[in-house]
Design a protein around this motif. Structure first.
Motif, PDB file in Angstrom:
ATOM      1  N   ALA A 117       1.340  -0.766  -0.040  1.00 52.38           N
ATOM      2  CA  ALA A 117       0.182   0.449   0.129  1.00 52.38           C
ATOM      3  C   ALA A 117       0.942   1.174   0.241  1.00 52.38           C
ATOM      4  O   ALA A 117       0.633   2.043  -0.597  1.00 52.38           O
TER       5      ALA A 117
ATOM      6  N   ARG B  73      -5.472  -0.521  -4.746  1.00 54.73           N
ATOM      7  CA  ARG B  73      -5.255  -0.280  -3.099  1.00 54.73           C
ATOM      8  C   ARG B  73      -5.940   0.039  -2.141  1.00 54.73           C
ATOM      9  O   ARG B  73      -6.180  -0.455  -1.073  1.00 54.73           O
TER      10      ARG B  73
ATOM     11  N   LEU C 194      -6.418  -3.056  -0.161  1.00 53.69           N
ATOM     12  CA  LEU C 194      -4.901  -2.713   0.882  1.00 53.69           C
ATOM     13  C   LEU C 194      -5.323  -2.506   2.177  1.00 53.69           C
ATOM     14  O   LEU C 194      -4.345  -2.236   2.875  1.00 53.69           O
ATOM     15  N   ASP C 195      -6.750  -1.966   1.614  1.00 49.52           N
ATOM     16  CA  ASP C 195      -6.826  -1.819   3.110  1.00 49.52           C
ATOM     17  C   ASP C 195      -8.031  -2.432   4.261  1.00 49.52           C
ATOM     18  O   ASP C 195      -8.459  -1.561   4.947  1.00 49.52           O
TER      19      ASP C 195
END
Length: 363
Positions: free
Chosen positions: A132, A200, A203-204
């Motif tokens: 990230a 992205r 990836l949180d």
């Protein structure tokens, strides 16, 4: 004859150093290894015993393919081990990059010969937060020009121990690296910007699990805690970014530490130094320089025309610099200034793998 009897002939130096006679003649013509004495009648070259070690150094560097200009620098700096060591390290990195490129290309060619025997599947297991952070460090530099589709994505350049992410729009370039466990051949994949944003978001995820990155058959997939996002890669050849990063090891740029919050405030509050026209469009230019205490300063327009102007000034797009500061993160950064026609580098202190480069604007 008395003087020459104490010297080495070109043949004797060739045997002592491992260089051929023709190579010694070549290095004489180039000014790298010049004889101590040249007979004015017959043109014979004579050398001293003290030239044996430099000749052996040249022979060794020649065997590993070091460029002539760097061989010359190594000879000149041979009594400064630290500087010569940087030359060697830079050349070794070039060789390693070349080997990685060759492996990657051969892997691709093998699939053209026999796709079933050589499946191009590479997986990387790495920390979710590392991937990230790498995405965040490069996303701002992705190009948007439809006439340059090869720059409208993020390059994933898989190495033996991780993946490097690269993005550029021609005016700036950003690089970041995430280490991980790699299974499969080195490979490159150019991901569309939309796919990068989707990855992205994945990836949180609120999990301690690692991210799994899979590259196979023209697709890239990211898996985090069972959730998967995938995308086809762009069918374009990305720019040779490594070529743009090569710098002579014995000519380092001026490194200037900056307080990020203070520089951001100055850039937002100040006005650009000058305006230049680029492709018919007015372009505000922020000019940076170094003050008497080796700190960064924003240069006033009057200084550009003054008699005390310094060659260390560099002009950049101020908005691009703000983007680079934001992407780099951290309260302290290092800016590398190398004159008005060299790129400006923005680096994290102690981090060689994550940085961005801004192309200079001619003043």
């Amino acid at each position: 004859m008395g003087v020459e009897s104490e010297l080495l002939s070109i043949g004797e130096l060739a045997r002592a150093s491992g260089l051929t006679v023709s190579a010694l003649r070549f290095y004489d013509r180039c000014g790298v290894l010049t004889p101590t004495l040249v007979d004015p009648v017959n043109g014979y070259r004579w050398y001293t015993d003290a030239q044996v070690t430099p000749a052996r150094l040249v022979a060794g560097l020649r065997r590993v393919g070091m460029p002539l200009v760097e061989i010359t620098a190594a000879l000149r700096l041979r009594h400064e081990p630290a500087r010569v060591g940087r030359l060697f390290d830079a050349h070794l990195r070039r060789l390693e990059d070349g080997l990685a490129d060759a492996r990657r290309e051969l892997s691709r060619v093998r699939t053209l010969i026999d796709p079933e025997e050589y499946p191009m599947t590479t997986t990387i297991v790495l920390a979710r937060t590392d991937l990230a952070a790498a995405v965040d460090a490069v996303r701002f530099a992705v190009g948007t020009d439809p006439d340059l589709p090869m720059l409208t994505g993020v390059l994933l350049d898989v190495e033996s121990d991780g993946v490097r992410l690269v993005a550029t729009d021609r005016y700036r370039m950003a690089l970041a690296r995430a280490g991980g466990r790699v299974d499969g051949p080195p490979v490159r994949a150019l991901l569309p910007a939309a796919a990068v944003d989707e990855f992205r978001a994945l990836l949180d995820a609120d999990t301690q699990e690692q991210a799994h990155l899979t590259l196979a058959e023209g697709r890239v997939a990211v898996t985090v805690a069972g959730a998967v996002a995938s995308s086809a890669v762009l069918p374009y050849e990305f720019t040779d970014y490594r070529r743009l990063l090569r710098r002579p090891a014995d000519a380092p740029a001026r490194q200037v530490p900056v307080d990020v919050a203070r520089l951001r405030a100055a850039l937002r509050a100040g006005t650009p130094t000058v305006t230049r026209v680029h492709e018919g469009v007015p372009l505000p230019v922020t000019v940076l320089g170094v003050d008497d205490h080796d700190g960064l300063r924003l240069v006033d327009a009057t200084e550009l025309a003054g008699p005390d102007r310094t060659d260390l000034l560099v002009g950049v797009n101020g908005d691009f610099l703000l983007d680079a500061l934001e992407a780099a993160g951290g309260p302290q950064l290092m800016l590398e200034l190398d004159g008005p026609i060299a790129p400006l580098a923005v680096r994290r202190p102690g981090d060689e793998d994550t940085f961005s480069i801004l192309m200079p604007i001619r003043l």
